[in-house]
Design a protein around this motif. Structure first.
Motif, PDB file in Angstrom:
ATOM      1  N   ALA A  23       0.830  -1.208   0.000  1.00 31.54           N
ATOM      2  CA  ALA A  23       0.000   0.000   0.000  1.00 31.54           C
ATOM      3  C   ALA A  23       0.860   1.252   0.000  1.00 31.54           C
ATOM      4  CB  ALA A  23      -0.937  -0.023   1.197  1.00 31.54           C
ATOM      5  N   CYS A  24       1.955   1.242   0.763  1.00 29.84           N
ATOM      6  CA  CYS A  24       2.862   2.396   0.785  1.00 29.84           C
ATOM      7  C   CYS A  24       3.492   2.617  -0.586  1.00 29.84           C
ATOM      8  CB  CYS A  24       3.942   2.198   1.845  1.00 29.84           C
ATOM      9  SG  CYS A  24       3.325   2.213   3.553  1.00 29.84           S
TER      10      CYS A  24
ATOM     11  N   SER B 195     -13.068   6.591  -4.249  1.00 32.55           N
ATOM     12  CA  SER B 195     -12.655   5.359  -4.921  1.00 32.55           C
ATOM     13  C   SER B 195     -11.646   4.640  -4.044  1.00 32.55           C
ATOM     14  CB  SER B 195     -12.053   5.666  -6.295  1.00 32.55           C
ATOM     15  OG  SER B 195     -11.008   6.601  -6.168  1.00 32.55           O
ATOM     16  N   ARG B 196     -11.364   3.401  -4.388  1.00 34.34           N
ATOM     17  CA  ARG B 196     -10.459   2.596  -3.574  1.00 34.34           C
ATOM     18  C   ARG B 196      -9.468   1.844  -4.448  1.00 34.34           C
ATOM     19  NH1 ARG B 196     -13.091  -2.127  -0.606  1.00 34.34           N
ATOM     20  NH2 ARG B 196     -12.377  -3.318  -2.387  1.00 34.34           N
ATOM     21  N   VAL B 197      -8.249   1.751  -3.955  1.00 31.19           N
ATOM     22  CA  VAL B 197      -7.219   0.942  -4.599  1.00 31.19           C
ATOM     23  C   VAL B 197      -7.071  -0.340  -3.796  1.00 31.19           C
ATOM     24  CG1 VAL B 197      -4.803   0.820  -5.286  1.00 31.19           C
ATOM     25  CG2 VAL B 197      -6.027   2.982  -5.445  1.00 31.19           C
ATOM     26  N   ASP B 198      -7.377  -1.476  -4.401  1.00 27.01           N
ATOM     27  CA  ASP B 198      -7.224  -2.750  -3.712  1.00 27.01           C
ATOM     28  C   ASP B 198      -5.753  -3.113  -3.656  1.00 27.01           C
ATOM     29  OD1 ASP B 198      -7.886  -5.017  -2.386  1.00 27.01           O
ATOM     30  OD2 ASP B 198      -8.390  -6.172  -4.176  1.00 27.01           O
ATOM     31  N   VAL B 199      -5.343  -3.660  -2.525  1.00 30.96           N
ATOM     32  CA  VAL B 199      -3.936  -3.995  -2.308  1.00 30.96           C
ATOM     33  C   VAL B 199      -3.797  -5.500  -2.259  1.00 30.96           C
ATOM     34  CG1 VAL B 199      -1.942  -3.717  -0.800  1.00 30.96           C
ATOM     35  CG2 VAL B 199      -3.604  -1.866  -1.023  1.00 30.96           C
ATOM     36  N   ALA B 200      -3.038  -6.038  -3.157  1.00 33.70           N
ATOM     37  CA  ALA B 200      -2.793  -7.480  -3.172  1.00 33.70           C
ATOM     38  C   ALA B 200      -1.640  -7.805  -2.243  1.00 33.70           C
ATOM     39  CB  ALA B 200      -2.490  -7.944  -4.589  1.00 33.70           C
ATOM     40  N   SER B 201      -1.526  -9.076  -1.887  1.00 31.05           N
ATOM     41  CA  SER B 201      -0.444  -9.533  -1.021  1.00 31.05           C
ATOM     42  C   SER B 201       0.154 -10.788  -1.614  1.00 31.05           C
ATOM     43  CB  SER B 201      -0.971  -9.809   0.397  1.00 31.05           C
ATOM     44  OG  SER B 201       0.030 -10.393   1.187  1.00 31.05           O
ATOM     45  N   SER B 202       1.460 -10.912  -1.492  1.00 28.46           N
ATOM     46  CA  SER B 202       2.122 -12.105  -2.013  1.00 28.46           C
ATOM     47  C   SER B 202       1.953 -13.303  -1.100  1.00 28.46           C
ATOM     48  CB  SER B 202       3.622 -11.813  -2.189  1.00 28.46           C
ATOM     49  OG  SER B 202       4.193 -11.455  -0.932  1.00 28.46           O
TER      50      SER B 202
ATOM     51  N   PRO C  36     -17.756   2.890  -4.319  1.00 25.77           N
ATOM     52  CA  PRO C  36     -16.415   3.215  -4.808  1.00 25.77           C
ATOM     53  C   PRO C  36     -16.005   2.352  -5.988  1.00 25.77           C
ATOM     54  CG  PRO C  36     -16.435   2.850  -2.447  1.00 25.77           C
ATOM     55  CD  PRO C  36     -17.708   2.313  -2.991  1.00 25.77           C
ATOM     56  N   GLU C  37     -15.236   2.925  -6.854  1.00 23.29           N
ATOM     57  CA  GLU C  37     -14.650   2.189  -7.950  1.00 23.29           C
ATOM     58  C   GLU C  37     -13.140   2.199  -7.785  1.00 23.29           C
ATOM     59  OE1 GLU C  37     -15.937   4.173 -11.416  1.00 23.29           O
ATOM     60  OE2 GLU C  37     -18.049   3.581 -11.210  1.00 23.29           O
ATOM     61  N   ARG C  38     -12.508   1.279  -8.480  1.00 23.64           N
ATOM     62  CA  ARG C  38     -11.051   1.223  -8.404  1.00 23.64           C
ATOM     63  C   ARG C  38     -10.459   2.482  -9.004  1.00 23.64           C
ATOM     64  NH1 ARG C  38      -6.696  -2.126  -7.933  1.00 23.64           N
ATOM     65  NH2 ARG C  38      -4.946  -1.651  -9.272  1.00 23.64           N
ATOM     66  N   TYR C  39      -9.500   3.049  -8.301  1.00 22.83           N
ATOM     67  CA  TYR C  39      -8.887   4.288  -8.757  1.00 22.83           C
ATOM     68  C   TYR C  39      -7.983   3.982  -9.931  1.00 22.83           C
ATOM     69  CZ  TYR C  39      -7.104   9.027  -8.285  1.00 22.83           C
ATOM     70  OH  TYR C  39      -6.791  10.340  -8.480  1.00 22.83           O
ATOM     71  N   GLY C  40      -8.225   4.653 -11.062  1.00 17.51           N
ATOM     72  CA  GLY C  40      -7.495   4.364 -12.279  1.00 17.51           C
ATOM     73  C   GLY C  40      -6.100   4.940 -12.279  1.00 17.51           C
ATOM     74  N   ALA C  41      -5.411   4.768 -13.417  1.00 18.99           N
ATOM     75  CA  ALA C  41      -4.055   5.289 -13.551  1.00 18.99           C
ATOM     76  C   ALA C  41      -4.082   6.804 -13.599  1.00 18.99           C
ATOM     77  CB  ALA C  41      -3.417   4.730 -14.828  1.00 18.99           C
ATOM     78  N   ALA C  42      -2.954   7.396 -13.387  1.00 18.00           N
ATOM     79  CA  ALA C  42      -2.870   8.851 -13.370  1.00 18.00           C
ATOM     80  C   ALA C  42      -3.255   9.417 -14.728  1.00 18.00           C
ATOM     81  CB  ALA C  42      -1.435   9.272 -13.028  1.00 18.00           C
ATOM     82  N   LEU C  43      -4.001  10.531 -14.740  1.00 22.23           N
ATOM     83  CA  LEU C  43      -4.464  11.153 -15.958  1.00 22.23           C
ATOM     84  C   LEU C  43      -3.567  12.302 -16.388  1.00 22.23           C
ATOM     85  CD1 LEU C  43      -8.284  11.224 -15.167  1.00 22.23           C
ATOM     86  CD2 LEU C  43      -6.981   9.506 -16.414  1.00 22.23           C
ATOM     87  N   GLY C  44      -2.472  12.481 -15.753  1.00 25.92           N
ATOM     88  CA  GLY C  44      -1.566  13.554 -16.102  1.00 25.92           C
ATOM     89  C   GLY C  44      -0.178  13.255 -15.600  1.00 25.92           C
ATOM     90  N   PHE C  45       0.722  14.255 -15.752  1.00 27.15           N
ATOM     91  CA  PHE C  45       2.086  14.065 -15.285  1.00 27.15           C
ATOM     92  C   PHE C  45       2.605  15.401 -14.777  1.00 27.15           C
ATOM     93  CE2 PHE C  45       2.185  15.293 -19.669  1.00 27.15           C
ATOM     94  CZ  PHE C  45       3.249  16.158 -19.779  1.00 27.15           C
ATOM     95  N   ASP C  46       3.729  15.360 -14.121  1.00 30.27           N
ATOM     96  CA  ASP C  46       4.344  16.562 -13.565  1.00 30.27           C
ATOM     97  C   ASP C  46       5.124  17.248 -14.681  1.00 30.27           C
ATOM     98  OD1 ASP C  46       5.381  18.522 -12.037  1.00 30.27           O
ATOM     99  OD2 ASP C  46       6.471  17.223 -10.642  1.00 30.27           O
ATOM    100  N   ILE C  47       4.648  18.415 -15.122  1.00 30.36           N
ATOM    101  CA  ILE C  47       5.253  19.095 -16.271  1.00 30.36           C
ATOM    102  C   ILE C  47       6.405  20.007 -15.878  1.00 30.36           C
ATOM    103  CG2 ILE C  47       3.783  21.148 -16.243  1.00 30.36           C
ATOM    104  CD1 ILE C  47       3.593  20.928 -19.277  1.00 30.36           C
TER     105      ILE C  47
END
Length: 577
Positions: free
Chosen positions: A110-111, A205-212, A541-552
């Motif tokens: 998660a971190c 929204s929520r990001v699910d965290v998998a574990s090994s 909540p839905e899974r939080y998608g990938a970033a829609l931008g970047f640091d310019i």
């Protein structure tokens, strides 16, 4: 597209840069005209012909455009231009550190997700909160993303209930100027009624965290202890208690009874299973209650542990501190009213002993030295101002002590008007402080004509009074994390850290054994059905998608550096004056 300085301030800054370069291109020192008969200055005259003065035409627009572009790029980088699709919205990242994240390496994962997500968010629009026992900010708006990694080093999930909802409520209670995206990284989610009440400009929204080391199916079939405590024995034995343990399981599988240990030693007794209930929620959790009757207790630590274990260890163990139910030894002076001895004889918590047998409390006439300096219930003569007088030790509040004992001793059940009429004296109660606890009562009230001995208040007065003098109290031996323990001013953790409470209540926020003032102990345990039952399965909540931008900003700095190199090359070659 936004900047940290605001749209208007950014435009004003660009206009100022353009104006400064314009003046620098138009304004130059003009030379004084001096006529000299020579050709030595022709080369200098040609160079001066290219000079820019306020009254001449703008000779180098491309150079001006290049310099304004370089200055504008540097200004936009300073203003932290944000061109991401979410730049107009705040983003709140809630990092779950509750008990469900203790399984395997889930919290570390998660971190990592949080550290990867944060750089793609607007620098001035992002806020990261670690939902530990007390939610705390680990990255404030405007701080560099690298600080998040440094502040998460050494952090770990703990056996605590979820605090995501508390952090979200606190955040929403602030004044917000923009819409907000809330991203939960982990298992915990606010209750469905909280989600339904979210403002329309807040998206969660929520990001699910998998574990090994633990699969989702394993977590879905978790079982844990959700209740553990004691009560007075139904058999009536003072020195024994009845134990209750409740085990809840989410998903299929047999529910096993906990194994008990007493001060680290196997107890040798098993629970009795009584019934099973099933929740009406979507997870279909089942709960079974186990009972153990007539357990002798004298202040030991009792631990219940589920056999076998599972992916979530935090709820597989619960502990409590049993009460000290040893009998109170009472020394009674001779020639006292026999009603006192009769009450002690029928009270299972009290026993009469000789003065030489190390009694805990003494009953005697005031002014005597029977049994020495011990907490005493004393019978006084009629010269005393108050019919009942309570003495507490230094540091205690006499008024609060008297108010508490007034009900517990049954003083309100006494017909004070009738007694006052017969004695022709005011019946009152008072309190003060002294070296040791004490209770004083008029000896004449023990006469049958005053009806005090025959009232239902008299057994309470003797039994509860002697218990209070001996310091016996029914303390809380176990408490769920987050519950409130009354009458506590000071608590000490297992590591020795001292916690001073606000008021007279203490709320444990993490599992462990706490020492309370007055020599008491309480064991805080994770007894939370929401944790044991698994993730709160919310549909909103839905899974939080990938970033829609970047640091310019780095790209702006890189482009400005490239243009500066081009400007230097052109100047060296004489293409720029």
């Amino acid at each position: 597209m936004t900047t940290s300085l605001g749209f208007v301030a950014t435009l004003l800054g660009l206009a100022a840069i353009a104006g400064v370069f314009f003046l620098l291109h138009r304004l130059r020192v003009r030379h004084r005209l001096v006529v000299v008969d020579t050709t030595l200055f022709w080369k200098q005259a040609i160079e001066d012909a290219r000079a820019r003065v306020l009254v001449q035409r703008f000779r180098h627009p491309w150079v001006y455009a290049l310099l304004v572009t370089i200055g504008g790029l540097l200004w936009l980088a300073f203003a932290r231009l944000d061109v991401s699709a979410r730049s107009a919205r705040d983003t709140l990242v809630l990092l779950d550190a509750s008990a469900t994240m203790t399984s395997g390496d889930r919290f570390a994962s998660a971190c990592e997700i949080a550290e990867e997500l944060v750089p793609s968010l607007g620098v001035e629009r992002r806020h990261v909160i670690l939902c530990d026992e007390r939610p705390r900010t680990v990255l404030a708006p405007g701080e560099h993303a690298r600080l998040l990694h440094e502040r998460l080093v050494g952090r770990e999930a703990r056996g605590i209930p979820p605090t995501v909802e508390r952090a979200l409520r606190s955040w929403l209670g602030r004044m917000r100027e923009r819409p907000c995206d809330v991203v939960v990284i982990g298992d915990s989610m606010p209750a469905s009624e909280v989600l339904a009440a979210l403002p329309s400009d807040v998206r969660l929204s929520r990001v699910d965290v998998a574990s090994s080391s633990a699969s989702a199916s394993t977590r879905a079939s978790n079982q844990g202890i959700t209740a553990f405590g004691y009560a007075a024995a139904r058999s009536g034995s003072w020195d024994r208690v009845d134990i209750l343990a409740e085990v809840t399981r989410a998903g299929a599988g047999e529910i096993s009874p906990p194994v008990l240990t007493l001060d680290g030693r196997a107890l040798g007794r098993a629970f009795e299973r009584r019934g099973e209930t099933r929740s009406s929620g979507p997870d279909g959790a089942r709960s079974v209650r186990f009972y153990l009757n007539d357990l002798a207790c004298s202040g030991e630590s009792l631990e219940a542990r589920l056999p076998g274990g599972d992916s979530l260890e935090a709820d597989d163990k619960a502990t409590l501190v049993l009460p000290d139910r040893r009998k109170v030894r009472v020394a009674v002076e001779a020639d006292l009213p026999p009603a006192i001895a009769r009450v002690i004889a029928v009270d299972p918590a009290l026993e009469i002993v000789e003065a030489s047998a190390e009694p805990a409390v003494v009953i005697r006439r005031a002014g005597g030295s029977f049994a020495g300096d011990l907490p005493a219930l004393e019978l006084t003569g009629g010269a005393s101002e108050h019919a009942f007088f309570v003495t507490c030790t230094e540091g205690d509040d006499p008024g609060a002590t008297l108010l508490s004992l007034h009900t517990r001793l049954g003083l309100g059940e006494i017909d004070a008007n009738a007694v006052a009429t017969k004695t022709r004296r005011v019946i009152s109660a008072g309190a003060g402080t002294g070296a040791r606890r004490g209770i004083a009562v008029w000896s004449e009230l023990f006469a049958h004509e005053y009806n005090f001995v025959d009232s239902r208040a008299f057994p309470l007065f003797v039994s509860v009074g002697l218990r209070w003098l001996a310091g016996v109290r029914d303390d809380v031996g176990a408490a769920p994390i987050g519950s409130v323990i009354e009458d506590v001013q000071l608590a000490t953790t297992e590591s020795g850290r001292t916690i001073r409470t606000l008021g007279d209540a203490f709320t444990p926020v993490a599992a462990g054994l706490y020492g309370l003032d007055g020599g008491r102990r309480v064991d805080a345990t994770l007894l939370d059905p929401l944790v044991t039952g698994g993730v709160n399965a919310s549909k909103s909540p839905e899974r939080y998608g990938a970033a829609l931008g970047f640091d310019i900003v780095p790209w702006l700095l890189l482009l400005a550096a490239l243009l500066l190199c081009i400007e230097w090359v052109l100047f060296q070659r004489g293409r720029i004056p």
